[in-house]
Design an enzyme around this catalytic site. Structure first.
Site, PDB file in Angstrom:
ATOM      1  N   GLU A  56     -12.084  -2.190   5.986  1.00 36.18           N
ATOM      2  CA  GLU A  56     -11.773  -1.596   4.679  1.00 36.18           C
ATOM      3  C   GLU A  56     -12.798  -2.026   3.619  1.00 36.18           C
ATOM      4  OE1 GLU A  56      -6.992  -0.877   4.651  1.00 36.18           O
ATOM      5  OE2 GLU A  56      -7.662  -2.963   4.967  1.00 36.18           O
ATOM      6  N   GLU A  76      -4.130  -3.103  12.515  1.00 33.75           N
ATOM      7  CA  GLU A  76      -2.901  -3.476  11.807  1.00 33.75           C
ATOM      8  C   GLU A  76      -1.641  -3.056  12.570  1.00 33.75           C
ATOM      9  OE1 GLU A  76      -6.048  -3.223   8.590  1.00 33.75           O
ATOM     10  OE2 GLU A  76      -5.583  -2.242  10.487  1.00 33.75           O
TER      11      GLU A  76
END
Ligand code: T1G
Length: 687
Positions: free
Chosen positions: A102, A122
């Protein structure tokens, strides 16, 4: 943790937070400061974010989750990067995972070193990306490519990422210099950093995504993060970026607070803790393993030999005679055939692996092996004869392991003059599939022999857990308690399908009765008889000749070789008759009560196992059950689950059961009682 320097006209922010540059609060603050400093420095035209060590950034600092969050928050740091007036380029080496990817996505350009891996894992922690991954990645590479990356959580290679347009360049030399070059190009462009933002959201991409989303939702198995991921990615087609970011964050924070994610984060760290062997430090070097031998070509022996062949280690598979050896080799070939038919193995790889397995008759064939694993019949005299023989033929320094699932390792070792080289390596059936490996550590074994078994276990793709010697070690010892509880429930009023439904409802793929039918009821029967233990219902079913799936009947009926059992009125009548013979008035049980009666005694046995040091940490027990007995990972394992219920609640339930049934073995173990009294959980116990 973030070093700032200026090279020429480019500012370089280097993250240095070993071992994996997790985005702790200090790293976030360092990044925010670096961007600010660079934007304030007139001599600087662009910024490069780089990192030291084996990982670019392995994501958010998972150990911070569930604790009060500390500013600056990651989304804000990433906004500062994206909105920087001067282009920011990521220089990626090793892994860029989760928040790490990210960070790179928030940059205006991305350069990676060949060999880098990029992913958003995740989902494996019961989460979704929470700092823009679900918003920026689909916009950059399209939702139909981005969604599968987030759904699997598996990283992609630098080459693949370049192809997807996730990376601008892949280099084999100095990645920081390459990133600086790109940064200067972007700066020279003069159109400003955001001009370079790419949008790949088309109607076709939307349709392709919806197909994938539909399939994913069908397989979501009650995990809340899959529907959340679908909603977050779907929002890129209906919400403006800023709104999408807020929507993602809200979904993410709900999942962070979810018990299932807390359990999966516990498992993440427990899997890393289990790799640390108490009192055996990194200075203890494992012995070299270039070749192996396996004694016994039965189901377990064959599966173990396949583990070696699959890992590229030549292995000799040894039997007492040609016929059982041929059977064993044919069974192995047949398993590989199925993998080829399924397309998970190429015919060439099949041939290569079979070539690594040398069949042989007689123990002398084990003379050159660095490790010998005995997987013969579960009879002490058979084992001792084999180890006496091995003691004569095996080379000095060879590790001698037994795959016994409950017999006494020191007694087996005593059949040799080299107990320092003898240990247990307890594989789980099917050995070429199940990830758990209990490495049994008797008192006399040498530290480097244990280190060797653990290192080898990892090389074979297993999760090795070092356990002490004792009947049933960790897993089977606790399983025994669940089996006894099943018998008690059957006599007291429950029926096999009700008991199994409780455990399946909890998240297991199979209940205790169906699992016993799959394994074969005669295994437990033989072991009970050998130890003089009675189980009225299970014994009666076996005496009737009903031994499970292999006889078409056990706790359930399996007509025409069916793999799923059907209720059997005759077995149910037999159970009711046994209750009557025992003078028991049958009663009904709720699913919750059945679950408590199955799991509480297991947890209690887990406490005894910790008291005796058979397991070093409660997390080790959790890993044993998750990788060996199909305990659902999102429930964290039996000891984690117990902490969630409350040890005081479990202690009270056990005391009530012990009084009701008059079975002292059900009384809470001293450790459980003590922790319950102190209002503590197992989680606080140090290894
Ligand atoms: N946070 C905290 N500690 C971490 C960590 C992390 N993300 N990753 C690793 N560690 C610790 C680990 O516990 C161990 O500690 C040591 O580093 C070495 O790890 C907002 C929400 C990177 C492939 O899921 O997959 O970002 O035991 O033994 O085998 O969207 O670690 O030495 O004390 O595993 O070489 C997403 C997790 C987070 C990646 C290296 N990221 N890490 O494997 O070493 S969520 C992940 C890994 C997130 C954002 C979201 C692996 C690795 P110790 P190791 P390794």
């Amino acid at each position: 943790m973030v070093r700032y320097e200026v090279r020429g006209r480019v500012a370089l922010a280097t993250i240095d937070n070993p071992p994996v540059n997790a985005l702790s609060a200090a790293v976030r603050a360092g990044l925010a400061e670096a961007i600010q400093q660079a934007n304030a420095d007139g001599a600087v035209v662009a910024v490069v974010i780089a990192a030291t060590g084996k990982a670019f950034i392995a994501g958010a600092d998972i150990s911070e989750f569930g604790k009060p969050s500390v500013a600056p928050f990651l989304p804000d740091v990433l906004d500062a990067i994206t909105n920087s007036r001067k282009p920011v380029v990521a220089a990626i080496q090793g892994v860029a995972l989760g928040g790490g990817l990210e960070v790179a996505l928030a940059c205006h350009g991305r350069v990676a070193l060949a060999g880098a891996k990029l992913g958003l894992p995740e989902i494996k922690l019961g989460l979704i990306p929470g700092a823009g991954g679900t918003q920026r990645l689909p916009r950059l590479i399209g939702a139909a490519k981005a969604f599968p990356m987030m759904l699997s959580g598996e990283p992609i290679s630098a080459g693949q990422a370049l192809e997807y347009g996730l990376l601008d360049e892949v280099v084999s030399g100095d990645v920081v210099a390459a990133a600086a070059r790109l940064a200067e190009v972007l700066a020279a462009d003069g159109r400003g950093p955001l001009a370079h933002a790419i949008e790949r959201l088309t109607e076709a991409d939307h349709e392709a995504f919806e197909v994938l989303a539909g399939e994913a939702l069908k397989k979501a198995e009650g995990m809340p993060n899959v529907p959340a991921l679908v909603e977050a990615v779907r929002s890129v087609f209906r919400l403006p970026f800023e709104e999408g970011m807020k929507f993602e964050r809200r979904l993410f924070l709900e999942l962070v607070a979810d018990e299932r994610s807390r359990a999966l984060r516990h498992v993440f760290f427990a899997e890393r803790e289990v790799a640390k062997i108490p009192s055996i430090g990194p200075e203890v070097q494992p012995r070299g393993i270039q070749s192996a031998a396996v004694i016994g070509a039965g189901t377990m022996g064959g599966g173990i030999a396949m583990c070696f062949a699959n890992a590229g280690i030549p292995v000799t598979l040894i039997e007492t005679a040609q016929a059982p050896l041929d059977n064993g080799m044919n069974r192995i070939a047949a398993i590989y055939d199925i993998s080829v038919q399924r397309g998970s193995l190429t015919p060439e790889a099949r041939a290569q692996r079979l070539k690594r397995i040398t069949p042989a008759v007689g123990l002398t064939a084990a003379a050159t092996a660095d490790i010998v694993i005995e997987a013969a019949f579960e009879e002490m005299s058979v084992k001792r004869d084999i180890f006496t023989g091995l003691d004569k033929v095996a080379k000095p320094g060879a590790v001698l392991a037994s795959n016994t699932s409950y017999l006494d390792i020191p007694a087996i070792a005593a059949a040799t003059k080299r107990p320092q080289d003898v240990l247990g390596m307890h594989f789980f059936s099917p050995a070429n599939v199940m990830k758990l490996l209990e490495v049994v550590r008797p008192k006399e074994v040498a530290a480097d022999a244990i280190a060797t078994a653990v290192a080898l276990g990892r090389k074979l793709g297993k999760v090795p857990v070092v356990v002490g010697n004792g009947f049933g070690f960790v897993g089977n010892r606790m399983l025994e308690q669940r089996t006894r509880a099943t018998e008690r429930l059957l006599v007291a009023g429950a029926l096999p399908h009700e008991i199994d439904a409780a455990l399946v409802g909890f998240g297991f793929k199979m209940g205790p009765c169906a699992m016993a039918d799959l394994a074969g009821l005669d295994i437990g029967w033989r072991s009970r008889k050998a130890r003089g233990i009675k189980a009225a219902v299970a014994d009666a079913i076996c005496e009737a000749g009903w031994l499970g799936q292999k006889t078409g009947r056990g706790f359930y009926l399996y007509p025409q070789g069916a793999r799923t059992g059907q209720r059997d009125p005759e077995v149910e009548a037999l159970i009711v008759r046994i209750s009557a013979e025992k003078g028991v008035t049958r009663r009904s049980f709720s699913q919750e009560e059945i679950l408590a009666r199955l799991l509480d005694p297991m947890v209690n046995e887990g406490a005894r196992i910790l008291e005796e040091g058979i397991a070093s940490r409660p997390g080790d027990i959790d890993i044993v059950w998750i990788h060996g007995y199909n305990w659902p990972a999102w429930r964290g394992g039996p000891m984690f689950w117990a902490d969630g219920v409350g040890l005081d609640v479990i202690a009270k339930r056990l005391e009530a059961q012990a009084a009701e049934i008059g079975d002292k073995a059900l009384e809470p173990a001293p450790l459980l009682k003590q922790l319950a009294a102190e209002g503590r959980g197992f989680a606080g116990l140090k290894g």
